[in-house]
Enzyme design. Structure first.
Site, mmCIF file in Angstrom:
data_model
loop_
_atom_site.group_PDB
_atom_site.id
_atom_site.type_symbol
_atom_site.label_atom_id
_atom_site.label_comp_id
_atom_site.label_asym_id
_atom_site.label_seq_id
_atom_site.Cartn_x
_atom_site.Cartn_y
_atom_site.Cartn_z
ATOM 1 N N LEU A 35 -24.627 -14.147 13.809
ATOM 2 C CA LEU A 35 -23.524 -14.734 13.044
ATOM 3 C C LEU A 35 -23.983 -15.297 11.713
ATOM 4 O O LEU A 35 -23.210 -15.335 10.749
ATOM 5 C CB LEU A 35 -22.838 -15.828 13.864
ATOM 6 C CG LEU A 35 -22.100 -15.380 15.124
ATOM 7 C CD1 LEU A 35 -21.556 -16.593 15.877
ATOM 8 C CD2 LEU A 35 -20.978 -14.408 14.782
ATOM 9 N N GLY A 36 -25.214 -15.776 11.643
ATOM 10 C CA GLY A 36 -25.699 -16.349 10.403
ATOM 11 C C GLY A 36 -27.081 -16.941 10.569
ATOM 12 O O GLY A 36 -27.614 -17.033 11.683
ATOM 13 N N GLY A 78 -30.006 -19.965 8.553
ATOM 14 C CA GLY A 78 -30.218 -20.986 7.540
ATOM 15 C C GLY A 78 -31.648 -21.461 7.564
ATOM 16 O O GLY A 78 -32.536 -20.830 8.164
ATOM 17 N N GLY A 127 -32.679 -22.385 11.326
ATOM 18 C CA GLY A 127 -32.554 -21.478 12.448
ATOM 19 C C GLY A 127 -31.508 -20.398 12.261
ATOM 20 O O GLY A 127 -31.018 -20.165 11.153
ATOM 21 N N THR A 157 -27.959 -18.311 14.131
ATOM 22 C CA THR A 157 -26.799 -18.470 15.013
ATOM 23 C C THR A 157 -26.389 -17.093 15.521
ATOM 24 O O THR A 157 -26.277 -16.146 14.741
ATOM 25 C CB THR A 157 -25.623 -19.129 14.268
ATOM 26 O OG1 THR A 157 -26.051 -20.351 13.685
ATOM 27 C CG2 THR A 157 -24.478 -19.416 15.231
ATOM 28 N N LYS A 186 -27.162 -21.317 19.086
ATOM 29 C CA LYS A 186 -27.924 -21.730 17.901
ATOM 30 C C LYS A 186 -29.400 -21.783 18.293
ATOM 31 O O LYS A 186 -29.785 -22.526 19.194
ATOM 32 C CB LYS A 186 -27.452 -23.100 17.412
ATOM 33 C CG LYS A 186 -26.026 -23.104 16.905
ATOM 34 C CD LYS A 186 -25.585 -24.494 16.462
ATOM 35 C CE LYS A 186 -26.322 -24.941 15.215
ATOM 36 N NZ LYS A 186 -25.794 -26.237 14.708
ATOM 37 N N ASP A 226 -21.653 -33.224 6.688
ATOM 38 C CA ASP A 226 -21.631 -31.910 6.037
ATOM 39 C C ASP A 226 -20.266 -31.233 6.204
ATOM 40 O O ASP A 226 -20.189 -30.045 6.552
ATOM 41 C CB ASP A 226 -22.737 -31.015 6.589
ATOM 42 C CG ASP A 226 -23.075 -29.862 5.642
ATOM 43 O OD1 ASP A 226 -22.740 -29.968 4.440
ATOM 44 O OD2 ASP A 226 -23.664 -28.864 6.105
#
Length: 345
Positions: free
Chosen positions: A16-17, A19, A22, A24, A41, A139
């Site tokens: 999914l993504g 950063g 880490g 996801t 995650k 955030d």
């Protein structure tokens, strides 16, 4: 990672993504009927120093603890598991099917005032709940807000920067600086976030929705107030005042809690209806006859009475002569309808 199974239960099917701290993944829960989706995650930091790695580890371990304390709320994803396996750490959460708000807000399109109020209320409802547990998200931004497909509600996600707020520690050493430029308030940028810091972020999202501008492109005036209102922005003075207070430079001038901000929005939501009702009733208040029409009516009425008086005088004069009395036949002709008599008649 693809097609591997975490904890003997969560089967990874898609990334999914990723950063700085880490990755996801989208996974299937193979222990539940129908194998529903969930989010995994993976803690996989890329630290620049040992101190940064320590901070990253602390934040990753803090997230499941906080989510567990928050219990179940409709606008916050639920924690499902925390797994340590093969020297790796994983956090498993509820999957929110839908799209994040960056696809709506970053396009530059402007929301209507009613849509902005609805958006702010949903974000603040989730924020009100976490503030009841003295938690700061730190955030809040469009990409951390998911528009849920099944009902269109906005869900607050990604508690990776979460912090437990302790008022007694406000004057101690600053905490780690974290957040996103444009949505992060000044005190958070200095390492001293508080509950109103998240309100600042929500206010900037509301301004972005109204203006179509990214928050980091907006300027401050000489009083450190965000400059965002112009002729192209359609917004009532009431909502503008609420947003201005949410994004005050000094946090003590903002709403101190999400509850206060929600109350202010509630008042704004009811004011436009009162304005509309007042406007609709205005024609009835001003629906008096024009001065030209009233003058004509006055003239006709006064002329009628003058002729009637003259006729009566002549009739009496003829009768008083007494030479040839005449039988007076009553006039059966209906009397004219009298026009309304206005104050000047």
């Amino acid at each position: 990672m693809l097609k591997t199974t975490i904890g003997g239960r969560y089967h990874i099917i898609k990334e999914l993504g990723r950063g700085s701290y880490g990755q996801t993944w989208l996974a299937e829960d193979q222990h539940l009927p129908g194998s529903p989706y969930c989010v995994v995650k993976q803690f996989k930091p890329q630290p620049s120093s040992a101190s940064t790695l320590k901070i990253a580890q602390r934040l990753f371990e803090e997230e499941p603890k906080i989510l567990q304390q928050l219990a179940k709320h409709d606008l916050i994803p639920q924690i499902m598991a925390y797994v340590e396996e093969n020297d790796e750490r994983y956090l498993v959460q509820e999957y929110i099917q839908g799209h994040d708000l960056s696809t709506e807000l970053n396009s530059g399109e402007k929301f209507s005032e009613a849509s902005v109020i609805e958006l702010l209320q949903q974000i603040l409802q989730a924020l009100e709940f976490i503030q009841q547990h003295n938690v700061i998200h730190r955030d809040i931004k469009p990409s951390n807000l998911m528009r849920r497909e099944q009902d269109g509600k906005v869900v607050l996600i990604d508690f990776g920067a979460v912090k437990k707020w302790q008022p007694s520690n406000q004057h101690t050493a600053p905490t780690v600086v974290i957040g996103t430029l444009g949505y992060k308030p000044p005190e958070q940028d200095r390492g001293y976030p508080n509950l109103s810091s998240d309100i600042y972020a929500v206010g900037m999202i509301g301004i972005q929705a109204l203006t179509g501008q990214l928050p980091n492109t907006l300027q401050l005036d000489s009083d450190n107030k965000v400059i965002w209102r112009n002729k192209q922005v359609k917004v009532s003075d009431e909502l503008a005042a609420v947003l201005d207070k949410m994004v005050r430079y000094d946090f003590y001038e903002r709403y101190s809690s999400a509850t206060q901000a929600l109350e202010a929005l509630k008042e704004v939501k009811h004011k436009p209806q009162a304005t509309i009702l007042s406007t609709l009733s205005q024609p009835n208040i001003q629906a008096s006859p024009s001065p030209h029409f009233n003058f004509k009516a006055m003239f006709l009425a006064c002329s009628f009475f003058a002729l009637l008086a003259l006729g009566s005088f002549l009739l009496v004069s003829e009768v008083s002569k007494g030479d040839k009395p005449e039988t007076i036949i009553p006039d059966t002709t209906p009397s004219p309808v009298r026009e309304p008599c206005y104050p000047w008649c």
